[in-house]
Design a protein around this motif. Sequence first.
Motif, short mmCIF file in Angstrom:
data_model
loop_
_atom_site.label_atom_id
_atom_site.label_comp_id
_atom_site.label_asym_id
_atom_site.label_seq_id
_atom_site.Cartn_x
_atom_site.Cartn_y
_atom_site.Cartn_z
N ALA A 147 -6.00 -12.56 9.41
CA ALA A 147 -6.79 -12.69 10.65
C ALA A 147 -5.89 -13.11 11.81
N LEU A 148 -4.96 -14.04 11.57
CA LEU A 148 -4.02 -14.45 12.63
C LEU A 148 -3.12 -13.30 13.04
N ASP A 149 -2.59 -12.57 12.07
CA ASP A 149 -1.75 -11.41 12.36
C ASP A 149 -2.52 -10.36 13.15
N THR A 150 -3.78 -10.17 12.79
CA THR A 150 -4.61 -9.19 13.50
C THR A 150 -4.78 -9.60 14.95
N GLU A 151 -4.96 -10.90 15.17
CA GLU A 151 -5.08 -11.39 16.55
C GLU A 151 -3.80 -11.12 17.34
N LEU A 152 -2.65 -11.33 16.72
CA LEU A 152 -1.38 -11.07 17.41
C LEU A 152 -1.19 -9.59 17.71
N PRO B 96 -10.69 -11.43 14.29
CA PRO B 96 -11.98 -11.06 13.70
C PRO B 96 -12.68 -12.27 13.07
N LYS B 97 -14.00 -12.30 13.16
CA LYS B 97 -14.75 -13.40 12.57
C LYS B 97 -14.71 -13.33 11.05
N ARG B 98 -14.67 -12.11 10.54
CA ARG B 98 -14.65 -11.91 9.09
C ARG B 98 -13.80 -10.68 8.80
N ILE B 99 -12.96 -10.77 7.78
CA ILE B 99 -12.19 -9.60 7.36
C ILE B 99 -12.67 -9.22 5.97
N GLY B 100 -13.32 -8.10 5.89
CA GLY B 100 -13.85 -7.62 4.60
C GLY B 100 -13.01 -6.51 4.00
N GLY B 101 -12.03 -6.02 4.79
CA GLY B 101 -11.19 -4.95 4.30
C GLY B 101 -9.93 -4.82 5.11
N PHE B 102 -8.99 -4.07 4.57
CA PHE B 102 -7.74 -3.79 5.26
C PHE B 102 -7.26 -2.43 4.78
N MET B 103 -6.89 -1.58 5.72
CA MET B 103 -6.45 -0.22 5.44
C MET B 103 -7.52 0.55 4.65
N ALA B 104 -8.76 0.35 5.05
CA ALA B 104 -9.92 1.02 4.46
C ALA B 104 -10.17 0.64 3.01
N LEU B 105 -9.59 -0.47 2.54
CA LEU B 105 -9.81 -0.95 1.17
C LEU B 105 -10.53 -2.30 1.24
N PRO B 106 -11.52 -2.51 0.39
CA PRO B 106 -12.23 -3.79 0.42
C PRO B 106 -11.36 -4.94 -0.08
N ILE B 107 -11.62 -6.13 0.48
CA ILE B 107 -10.90 -7.34 0.08
C ILE B 107 -11.86 -8.20 -0.75
N PHE C 146 0.83 -1.20 0.00
CA PHE C 146 0.00 0.00 0.00
C PHE C 146 0.88 1.26 0.00
N SER C 147 1.85 1.29 0.91
CA SER C 147 2.73 2.47 1.02
C SER C 147 3.52 2.71 -0.26
N ALA C 148 4.04 1.64 -0.84
CA ALA C 148 4.82 1.77 -2.08
C ALA C 148 3.96 2.32 -3.21
N SER C 149 2.72 1.88 -3.30
CA SER C 149 1.86 2.38 -4.38
C SER C 149 1.53 3.86 -4.18
N VAL C 150 1.32 4.26 -2.94
CA VAL C 150 1.04 5.68 -2.65
C VAL C 150 2.27 6.53 -2.98
N GLU C 151 3.46 6.04 -2.63
CA GLU C 151 4.69 6.77 -2.94
C GLU C 151 4.88 6.94 -4.44
N TYR D 29 -3.32 5.35 -6.81
CA TYR D 29 -4.44 5.45 -5.89
C TYR D 29 -4.99 4.05 -5.62
N PRO D 30 -4.67 3.45 -4.44
CA PRO D 30 -5.17 2.10 -4.13
C PRO D 30 -6.68 2.09 -3.96
N VAL D 31 -7.34 1.07 -4.55
CA VAL D 31 -8.80 0.98 -4.45
C VAL D 31 -9.30 -0.35 -3.90
N GLY D 32 -8.45 -1.38 -3.79
CA GLY D 32 -8.91 -2.65 -3.26
C GLY D 32 -7.82 -3.72 -3.27
N TRP D 33 -8.14 -4.83 -2.64
CA TRP D 33 -7.23 -5.98 -2.55
C TRP D 33 -7.86 -7.18 -3.23
#
Length: 90
Positions: free
Chosen positions: A33-38, A44-55, A9-14, A18-22
């Motif tokens: 989800a495992l990383d988020t738990e750590l 989370p039961k469901r991950i529908g997005g990351f960094m405000a971008l839809p997955i 994400f950071s590399a694309s912004v640099e 303009y990132p719009v999704g994953w």
Amino acid sequence: MRKLLRDGFSASVERGEYPVGWLLRVGSIELLALDTELVLGYRPKRIGGFMALPITVCPPGSANRLITATGVVVLGEREAHAEPSRQTFV
């Protein structure tokens, strides 16, 4: 996984993209989800997005990608020094 996605994400912004999704494989979403738990202390039961971008789930065997307004950035597999490859929409 979180670091890999943040770095992409950071590399694309640099680059002025303009990132719009994953587009992520199911296994990668599970790793996220495992990383988020750590990091946050809960899984989370469901991950529908990351960094405000839809997955969106991509087919098995496909590379994880960051979709930008100008193209697609293919994300490496936890390779810290790998330069992401880009495809441009025509």
